[in-house]
Design a protein around this motif. Structure first.
Motif, PDB file in Angstrom:
ATOM      1  N   ASP A 267     -53.218  22.870  29.185  1.00 31.12           N
ATOM      2  CA  ASP A 267     -52.690  23.481  30.403  1.00 31.12           C
ATOM      3  C   ASP A 267     -53.663  23.264  31.552  1.00 31.12           C
ATOM      4  OD1 ASP A 267     -50.408  24.673  29.066  1.00 31.12           O
ATOM      5  OD2 ASP A 267     -51.859  26.022  28.131  1.00 31.12           O
ATOM      6  N   VAL A 268     -54.935  23.146  31.213  1.00 32.94           N
ATOM      7  CA  VAL A 268     -55.987  22.942  32.218  1.00 32.94           C
ATOM      8  C   VAL A 268     -56.941  21.858  31.719  1.00 32.94           C
ATOM      9  CG1 VAL A 268     -57.903  24.003  33.473  1.00 32.94           C
ATOM     10  CG2 VAL A 268     -55.910  25.395  32.881  1.00 32.94           C
ATOM     11  N   PHE A 269     -57.143  20.844  32.535  1.00 33.84           N
ATOM     12  CA  PHE A 269     -58.224  19.893  32.275  1.00 33.84           C
ATOM     13  C   PHE A 269     -59.497  20.436  32.907  1.00 33.84           C
ATOM     14  CE2 PHE A 269     -55.282  15.913  32.402  1.00 33.84           C
ATOM     15  CZ  PHE A 269     -55.073  15.974  31.037  1.00 33.84           C
ATOM     16  N   VAL A 270     -60.554  20.535  32.123  1.00 28.13           N
ATOM     17  CA  VAL A 270     -61.862  20.738  32.730  1.00 28.13           C
ATOM     18  C   VAL A 270     -62.443  19.339  32.875  1.00 28.13           C
ATOM     19  CG1 VAL A 270     -64.149  21.765  32.486  1.00 28.13           C
ATOM     20  CG2 VAL A 270     -62.135  22.990  31.642  1.00 28.13           C
ATOM     21  N   SER A 271     -62.581  18.901  34.114  1.00 32.14           N
ATOM     22  CA  SER A 271     -63.059  17.539  34.378  1.00 32.14           C
ATOM     23  C   SER A 271     -64.505  17.656  34.825  1.00 32.14           C
ATOM     24  CB  SER A 271     -62.168  16.912  35.453  1.00 32.14           C
ATOM     25  OG  SER A 271     -62.621  15.627  35.808  1.00 32.14           O
ATOM     26  N   GLN A 272     -65.401  17.546  33.871  1.00 31.78           N
ATOM     27  CA  GLN A 272     -66.811  17.806  34.183  1.00 31.78           C
ATOM     28  C   GLN A 272     -67.496  16.541  34.676  1.00 31.78           C
ATOM     29  OE1 GLN A 272     -69.261  19.161  30.916  1.00 31.78           O
ATOM     30  NE2 GLN A 272     -70.747  20.112  32.279  1.00 31.78           N
ATOM     31  N   SER A 273     -68.233  16.682  35.757  1.00 32.84           N
ATOM     32  CA  SER A 273     -68.861  15.508  36.368  1.00 32.84           C
ATOM     33  C   SER A 273     -70.026  15.933  37.238  1.00 32.84           C
ATOM     34  CB  SER A 273     -67.839  14.777  37.252  1.00 32.84           C
ATOM     35  OG  SER A 273     -67.668  15.506  38.454  1.00 32.84           O
ATOM     36  N   GLY A 274     -70.667  14.945  37.822  1.00 35.07           N
ATOM     37  CA  GLY A 274     -71.711  15.227  38.801  1.00 35.07           C
ATOM     38  C   GLY A 274     -71.168  15.128  40.224  1.00 35.07           C
ATOM     39  N   ASN A 275     -69.848  15.222  40.362  1.00 34.13           N
ATOM     40  CA  ASN A 275     -69.227  15.006  41.674  1.00 34.13           C
ATOM     41  C   ASN A 275     -69.298  16.241  42.564  1.00 34.13           C
ATOM     42  OD1 ASN A 275     -68.604  12.403  40.876  1.00 34.13           O
ATOM     43  ND2 ASN A 275     -66.550  12.945  40.181  1.00 34.13           N
ATOM     44  N   ALA A 276     -70.491  16.730  42.809  1.00 36.87           N
ATOM     45  CA  ALA A 276     -70.657  17.849  43.742  1.00 36.87           C
ATOM     46  C   ALA A 276     -70.342  17.331  45.137  1.00 36.87           C
ATOM     47  CB  ALA A 276     -72.071  18.385  43.675  1.00 36.87           C
ATOM     48  N   PRO A 277     -69.324  17.878  45.801  1.00 37.09           N
ATOM     49  CA  PRO A 277     -68.864  17.299  47.056  1.00 37.09           C
ATOM     50  C   PRO A 277     -69.933  17.298  48.145  1.00 37.09           C
ATOM     51  CG  PRO A 277     -67.432  19.120  46.355  1.00 37.09           C
ATOM     52  CD  PRO A 277     -68.567  19.065  45.400  1.00 37.09           C
ATOM     53  N   GLY A 278     -69.956  16.218  48.897  1.00 38.30           N
ATOM     54  CA  GLY A 278     -70.905  16.100  50.003  1.00 38.30           C
ATOM     55  C   GLY A 278     -71.277  14.643  50.216  1.00 38.30           C
ATOM     56  N   LEU A 279     -72.110  14.409  51.208  1.00 35.50           N
ATOM     57  CA  LEU A 279     -72.567  13.045  51.495  1.00 35.50           C
ATOM     58  C   LEU A 279     -73.841  12.775  50.712  1.00 35.50           C
ATOM     59  CD1 LEU A 279     -72.321  12.322  55.329  1.00 35.50           C
ATOM     60  CD2 LEU A 279     -70.920  11.429  53.459  1.00 35.50           C
ATOM     61  N   THR A 280     -73.824  11.750  49.863  1.00 35.15           N
ATOM     62  CA  THR A 280     -75.004  11.376  49.087  1.00 35.15           C
ATOM     63  C   THR A 280     -75.130   9.859  49.099  1.00 35.15           C
ATOM     64  OG1 THR A 280     -74.477  13.231  47.613  1.00 35.15           O
ATOM     65  CG2 THR A 280     -76.141  11.679  46.848  1.00 35.15           C
ATOM     66  N   ASP A 281     -76.295   9.349  49.419  1.00 32.51           N
ATOM     67  CA  ASP A 281     -76.528   7.896  49.451  1.00 32.51           C
ATOM     68  C   ASP A 281     -75.453   7.166  50.263  1.00 32.51           C
ATOM     69  OD1 ASP A 281     -78.507   8.497  47.676  1.00 32.51           O
ATOM     70  OD2 ASP A 281     -77.431   7.764  45.905  1.00 32.51           O
ATOM     71  N   GLY A 282     -75.017   7.766  51.334  1.00 30.15           N
ATOM     72  CA  GLY A 282     -73.996   7.116  52.160  1.00 30.15           C
ATOM     73  C   GLY A 282     -72.611   7.147  51.530  1.00 30.15           C
ATOM     74  N   CYS A 283     -72.458   7.870  50.429  1.00 35.91           N
ATOM     75  CA  CYS A 283     -71.152   7.950  49.767  1.00 35.91           C
ATOM     76  C   CYS A 283     -70.575   9.351  49.942  1.00 35.91           C
ATOM     77  CB  CYS A 283     -71.282   7.675  48.269  1.00 35.91           C
ATOM     78  SG  CYS A 283     -72.067   6.093  47.908  1.00 35.91           S
ATOM     79  N   VAL A 284     -69.272   9.420  50.110  1.00 34.03           N
ATOM     80  CA  VAL A 284     -68.604  10.722  50.162  1.00 34.03           C
ATOM     81  C   VAL A 284     -68.280  11.098  48.715  1.00 34.03           C
ATOM     82  CG1 VAL A 284     -66.710  12.069  51.102  1.00 34.03           C
ATOM     83  CG2 VAL A 284     -67.592  10.100  52.375  1.00 34.03           C
ATOM     84  N   VAL A 285     -69.179  11.858  48.091  1.00 32.12           N
ATOM     85  CA  VAL A 285     -68.925  12.287  46.712  1.00 32.12           C
ATOM     86  C   VAL A 285     -67.858  13.379  46.766  1.00 32.12           C
ATOM     87  CG1 VAL A 285     -69.946  13.341  44.660  1.00 32.12           C
ATOM     88  CG2 VAL A 285     -71.244  11.659  45.991  1.00 32.12           C
ATOM     89  N   ASN A 286     -66.870  13.280  45.892  1.00 32.43           N
ATOM     90  CA  ASN A 286     -65.741  14.206  45.948  1.00 32.43           C
ATOM     91  C   ASN A 286     -65.062  14.273  44.592  1.00 32.43           C
ATOM     92  OD1 ASN A 286     -63.083  12.434  45.911  1.00 32.43           O
ATOM     93  ND2 ASN A 286     -64.677  11.289  46.993  1.00 32.43           N
ATOM     94  N   ARG A 287     -64.132  15.219  44.469  1.00 32.00           N
ATOM     95  CA  ARG A 287     -63.359  15.343  43.234  1.00 32.00           C
ATOM     96  C   ARG A 287     -61.878  15.099  43.489  1.00 32.00           C
ATOM     97  NH1 ARG A 287     -64.751  21.212  42.225  1.00 32.00           N
ATOM     98  NH2 ARG A 287     -64.481  21.090  44.473  1.00 32.00           N
TER      99      ARG A 287
END
Ligand SMILES: [Zn+2]
Length: 623
Positions: A267-287
């Protein structure tokens, strides 16, 4: 579990801390769910079974039951943590003498252990006869005796096991396939061994492809049986599982997980990652990618990014950004305050910091609910082929890159998952379909694409899409070439590429060359969008609409005020000026009317600068 690790794991307590038991008592007391209620939190994953053997862990069960009661008293639902992929043999062997047989082994027969040097955690062979009944027993105890509201399986990934039993099952799988000589170049599969290979790349080795298929099928079938078992124990049970970052590179080959195959088991996927939203290394990290895939599969998603933003400078916007991203794109907003231990049990400073933010967030969601609840508007669809993503890193990269271009250019899009065995149909609300270097498509999938284009559907095809079948075997000619020259089709060999800095634990995609101009121009050559959003590339948009209104949600990943704000052009469905409001609720700016200007037959709305989140509501809706 913490004590055995002796250190801090996944943001929890120092395992060796001399105050661990004190904290444990605090967590089990009514103070913990009371605090959750006070903060406006209403559901949690709670300890129940860590994988150490039930005889040992059942000593803790009376406390766990009391904790669940306390949660219910404060309006908090509790899902029972059930460890899926660890056998803590140091305790479990005392209970199950044959546990040796439950462990997964590598090609040299060595037991596989949990990553990160946890030599005391064996990984399981899911085909061991005792494994599944044991999990079913635990599920029943949690739901029937523990009064839990559901189950959360942790660490759902399953690495390859080379034991004799798995090897025999694999040969049985191969023997069930037609024409072994045509497919594998082998007159018999009787002597095949499980492949020794890891990594991604282009997976064309037919035995290795089947090893992935076989493993994914076994894993999905097991989760489905566990799901049905949980629902049989308690009809209302919520089944959640940490299925790893659902968009991670090579998640099928490495972990035996394909999100599309698991959608009817969770019913729920827990999608675990290091994708803490924000700008990192010029990349828009997001989920956003994880959330969009889960949405397309009809499964709720808790995209867990392990970002425990703390209370350092800049932490406020990072914490708020994570909550806002969930609310806007459709994830489950998550907070870890009660599971972040402190010698004071829970840090008064942390509560002081987060409480007003959570209050403001909850208030913003309450007031903006209508705009958040409208269905996502996704006129552009990106074909997401199960076999292409499993067998081709190039296909995976092409999908990530195309999405990066669409996100940075604020083109409202959704994913269209497809697999070789199920009829493909473009949804009625799809206005343009993108097929970006999807290398493993079946004849039936190509026929469906051809019919779509022949009926006037707008189609953009790039790279090697159509050149291979679902098992990555080269066709003599690409059937999609027959669409060349149609005014509603763009087909080109060049693939849109953005620099992919990482695609594992954290997905980092940098700005595409020229901002992805070629894809945007191809889109413009086929389609005139009823909404255009002009904003910095580090602002992502989610457009939602229904018959009443259109809501444009803007999330600013740069976390500093957007200099000139944003500009939205609407092709409204009446000639009268639309009623428009703009709000930035996390910055204390409630919805205020804004006049739309008529420019060249469209209505233009200027959005003033905002730091994290702005929402524009316009009624009536788009033409
Ligand atoms: Zn095995």
């Amino acid at each position: 579990m913490y004590r055995r690790a002796g250190k801090r794991v996944t943001g929890g307590i120092e395992g060796g801390a001399l105050w661990l038991e004190d904290w444990h008592h605090w967590f089990d007391s009514e103070a913990c769910p009371r605090l959750m209620e006070d903060l406006g939190l209403n559901m949690l994953h709670s300890r129940f079974y860590k994988g150490m053997g039930w005889q040992f862990e059942s000593r803790d069960f009376p406390h766990v039951k009391r904790f669940v009661e306390n949660c219910h008293r404060h309006g908090v639902r509790a899902l029972a943590y059930v460890q899926f992929s660890t056998l803590y043999y140091e305790t479990m062997l005392a209970e199950i003498p044959g546990l040796d047989d439950w462990a997964a082994v590598d090609e040299r027969g060595r037991k596989r252990t949990y990553h990160g040097g946890a030599y005391y955690r064996w990984l399981p062979c899911i085909n061991a006869p005792g494994f599944e009944p044991y999990l079913k027993k635990l599920i029943r105890i949690a739901l029937e005796e523990g009064d839990f509201d559901g189950i959360m399986f942790d660490n759902c990934g399953v690495p390859p096991c080379h034991c004799d039993r798995c090897a025999a099952l694999f040969r049985e799988h191969l023997a069930g396939l037609p024409d072994p000589e045509g497919r594998f170049g082998l007159p018999t599969v009787d002597h095949v061994l499980p492949p020794v290979r890891s990594g991604y790349g282009e997976i064309q080795d037919p035995i290795y492809q089947e090893w992935i298929r076989f493993r994914c099928q076994r894993v999905a079938a097991l989760y489905h049986r566990l799901y049905r078992h949980a629902k049989a124990c308690k009809r209302s049970a919520i089944v959640s599982g940490n299925v790893a970052n659902v968009r991670r590179a090579n998640v099928a080959g490495a972990a035996g997980l394909i999100a599309a195959d698991l959608a009817d088991s969770f019913d729920v996927f827990v999608s675990q990652s290091g994708n803490a939203p924000g700008l990192t290394d010029g990349c828009v990290v997001n989920r956003v990618r994880e959330i969009k895939l889960s949405q397309a599969l009809g499964t709720d998603v808790l995209a867990l990014c392990d970002s425990d933003a703390g209370i350092s400078p800049g932490a406020e916007s990072a914490y708020v950004l994570t909550l806002v991203e969930d609310a806007v794109f459709g994830g489950i907003p998550t907070d870890r305050t009660v599971i972040k231990p402190s010698p004071e049990m829970v840090s008064a400073r942390l509560i002081e910091f987060r409480k007003p933010l959570l209050r403001r967030f909850n208030e913003a969601v309450r007031r903006g609910r209508a705009g958040l609840e409208r269905p996502t508007y996704a006129p552009v669809r990106l074909l997401y082929s199960r076999e292409s993503e499993a067998f081709s890193e190039q296909s995976h990269d092409a999908t990530l890159s195309a999405e990066e271009i669409l996100l940075r250019n604020h083109v409202p899009y959704g994913l269209l998952p497809t697999d070789a065995a199920t009829p493909l149909e473009a949804p009625a609300d799809c206005e343009v379909l993108l097929v970006c270097d999807q290398r493993c498509l079946s004849d039936a999938q190509l026929d469906a694409l051809m019919r779509y284009a022949q009926d006037g559907g707008r189609l953009i095809i790039t790279g090697q899409s159509g050149e291979h079948d679902e098992s990555y075997r080269q066709r003599r000619a690409n059937p999609l070439a027959r669409l060349d020259g149609r005014p509603n089709v763009v087909r080109r060999a060049e693939v849109d590429a953005a620099p992919i800095k990482s695609a594992g634990w954290t997905i980092k995609v940098a700005a595409p060359k020229d901002g992805g101009r070629r894809l945007i121009d191809d889109l413009a050559s086929l389609w005139s969008p009823p909404i255009r959003i002009d904003a910095p590339a580090t602002v992502f948009a989610e457009v939602k609409r229904d018959e009443q209104a259109v809501s444009v949600h803007l999330v600013n990943y740069a976390q500093e005020p957007v200099g000139k704000g944003a500009r939205i052009e609407l092709d409204a469905d009446t000639d009268a000026a639309p009623r428009v409001t703009v709000a930035a609720p996390m910055e204390g700016r409630d919805a205020a009317p804004v006049a739309a200007q008529r420019v060249g037959g469209r209505w233009v709305v200027e959005v003033p600068p905002f730091a994290v989140y702005a929402v524009v509501d316009a009624a009536p809706t788009l033409r």
